[in-house]
Design an enzyme around this catalytic site. Sequence first.
Site, PDB file in Angstrom:
ATOM      1  N   LYS A 124       0.871  -1.183   0.000  1.00 13.93           N
ATOM      2  CA  LYS A 124       0.000   0.000   0.000  1.00 13.93           C
ATOM      3  C   LYS A 124       0.902   1.224   0.000  1.00 13.93           C
ATOM      4  O   LYS A 124       2.063   1.146   0.404  1.00 13.93           O
ATOM      5  CB  LYS A 124      -0.874   0.020   1.269  1.00 13.93           C
ATOM      6  CG  LYS A 124      -2.175   0.765   1.095  1.00 13.93           C
ATOM      7  CD  LYS A 124      -3.234  -0.078   0.408  1.00 13.93           C
ATOM      8  CE  LYS A 124      -4.454   0.712   0.039  1.00 13.93           C
ATOM      9  NZ  LYS A 124      -5.532  -0.172  -0.402  1.00 13.93           N
ATOM     10  N   ASP A 164      -6.856   4.085  -4.680  1.00 13.58           N
ATOM     11  CA  ASP A 164      -7.580   3.893  -3.428  1.00 13.58           C
ATOM     12  C   ASP A 164      -8.278   5.242  -3.210  1.00 13.58           C
ATOM     13  O   ASP A 164      -8.481   5.989  -4.186  1.00 13.58           O
ATOM     14  CB  ASP A 164      -6.603   3.535  -2.281  1.00 13.58           C
ATOM     15  CG  ASP A 164      -7.305   3.034  -1.013  1.00 13.58           C
ATOM     16  OD1 ASP A 164      -7.677   1.851  -0.962  1.00 13.58           O
ATOM     17  OD2 ASP A 164      -7.519   3.824  -0.080  1.00 13.58           O
TER      18      ASP A 164
HETATM   19  O1  2IT Z   1      -7.989  -1.689  -1.150  1.00 19.68           O
HETATM   20  C1  2IT Z   1      -7.848  -2.175  -2.281  1.00 19.68           C
HETATM   21  O2  2IT Z   1      -7.907  -3.390  -2.506  1.00 19.68           O
HETATM   22  C2  2IT Z   1      -7.548  -1.251  -3.384  1.00 19.68           C
HETATM   23  N1  2IT Z   1      -7.483  -0.044  -3.153  1.00 19.68           N
HETATM   24  C3  2IT Z   1      -7.295  -1.773  -4.771  1.00 19.68           C
HETATM   25  C4  2IT Z   1      -5.889  -2.222  -4.910  1.00 19.68           C
HETATM   26  C5  2IT Z   1      -5.494  -2.626  -6.302  1.00 19.68           C
HETATM   27  O3  2IT Z   1      -4.304  -2.936  -6.466  1.00 19.68           O
HETATM   28  O4  2IT Z   1      -6.317  -2.645  -7.219  1.00 19.68           O
END
Ligand code: 2IT
Length: 444
Positions: A124, A164
Site C-alpha cells: 500500500k 484507493d
Molecule cells: O484496497 C484495495 O484493494 C484497493 N485499493 C485496490 C488495490 C489494487 O491494487 O487494485
Amino acid sequence: MNVNQLMADLERRHPGEKEYLQAVREVLMTVEETYNRHPEFEANKIAERIVEPDRIFTFKVVWVDDKGTPQVNTGYRIQFNNAIGPYKGGLRFHSSVNLSILKFLGFEQIFKNALTTLPMGGAKGGSDFNPKGKSDREIMRFCQAFMTELWRHIGPETDVPAGDIGVGGREIGFLYGMYRKLAQENTGVLTGKGMTYGGSLIRPEATGFGAVYFLRQMLERAGMQLKGQVIAISGFGNVAWGAATKATELGAKVVTISGPDGYIYDAEGLTPEKIAYMLELRASNNDVVEPFAEKFPGAKFIAGKKPWEVKVDIAMPCATQNELNGEDAKQLLANGVKIVAEVSNMGCTPEAIDAFIAAKIPYGPGKAVNAGGVATSGLEMSQNSMKMNWTAEEVDAKLHQIMSSIHHACLEYGTEGDYVNYMKGANIAGFMKVAKSMVEQGII
Ligand code: 2IT
C-alpha cells in the site's frame, strides 16, 4: 503463537500506530487456534515475520500550486509481503494518511490478495496530499512529483500500485504518464489505467460490483434474496458508486449515501440518474454530498451524521476505516439489520464486529467483500502481460468466479454450526495460503 505476548511486543516497537495494531490483532486473534495446530508455522516464526513489512519507502514530494507557491507533502510505499506474488495494492491520497493507516492497509492487502486466487503480494502507499479543492493541473503536478520518487521502486514483476481513496482514473493517468517517461517502458505498471493505454474493462466497477456479487452469496446462504432489500450505503466515491449501481440493477433499494459533511436519505431509492450525479459530485473535488438534496427534492440531507441510524435490511459501509462503531452497530441491530457487507477496508470497529457476530448477523469483512477490486487489477495485469484485452463479459465472468471462490473459502474456514463467521473464514483462508508459501520458501 501467543497473541497477547506478540501484540505487547508490537505495541512496544510501534507505539501509537493504532490502525496497524488493530488490523494485526484482529487477524492474529482469529487465526491463533488454526496456527497453533501447525507446528511448522511456529517453528518458522511465521506470525512474527508476517506482521512486519518487508520494507517501507518514505519520500518528500514537492510540487507547485496554481499560485506558484511550492508545497511539500510526504509520500509512502509499503512493500509488505511478496511471498505469493509481486507487491500489489493501492495508493491513497488523503489528508489523514500516515504510516499507521498505510501499514494497516498493506497488512490487510496481503490476505485479501491471497483470497483472490491470483498471484499477488500485499502493499500500500500514498500521501497526506489533500485533493479537496485542487485544480486538475495541481493534481497533475502532484502526481508527477510523487512518481519521480516512486518509479525506481516499482515494476511489472516487483510492485504494481493502483488507486484507493483520492486516486481514481485521472490520478492513475498522470502517475502512469510520468512512470512511462522515467522508466522508458510500457509494461502497464499501475492498474486502473484508462482503456486507451492498457486498462481493463470492468476495473472501475469491480470493487462495488464484486461486493454485490459477494453480498448476493451471503444472502443466498442465509436463505434470502437481494431483490427488494433496503440498503444503507456510506460514501459517494468509486466504490459506493459501483455497489449502488449493481445493487439497484439487481432490484435492491439503496436509500443512503454519505460524505464528510453528513448523509443523504432518499426513501424512494437511488436511480441511475441519481447515481450518475454522485459521480459528478465526486468529480467536483469539494467532498460534500449536501448538493444532492438540492438537486433531488425527494432526498433529505442530514448534517454531521452517518447513515447507520436509518432502518435498513443491509448495511454496506463504503467510505473508510472505522466508519461504523459499536454504537452504530447497536442502532442497526435495533432496527433489524439482516446482513452487513463491509466494502471499505476495516470499515467496522472491533466493537461493531463483536456486536454483529454476537447477534449472529452475517458480517462480511472488507478483505473478502471488496476483493473484486484488486482481483480485477490482477486481471488487468494478466491482459497487459498477454498484450491482449478481454471483453467486459469475459472480465465480469472471471470476477463472478473469483467472488464465488472467496465466498467458498469463507464457508470452508468460517462455518460455525448454522452461522458463518466470515471474518474468521476470510482471515484463516488468506493467512493459510501465505503462511504455507512462506514455510515452503524458507527463512528469508
Ligand atoms: O484496497 C484495495 O484493494 C484497493 N485499493 C485496490 C488495490 C489494487 O491494487 O487494485
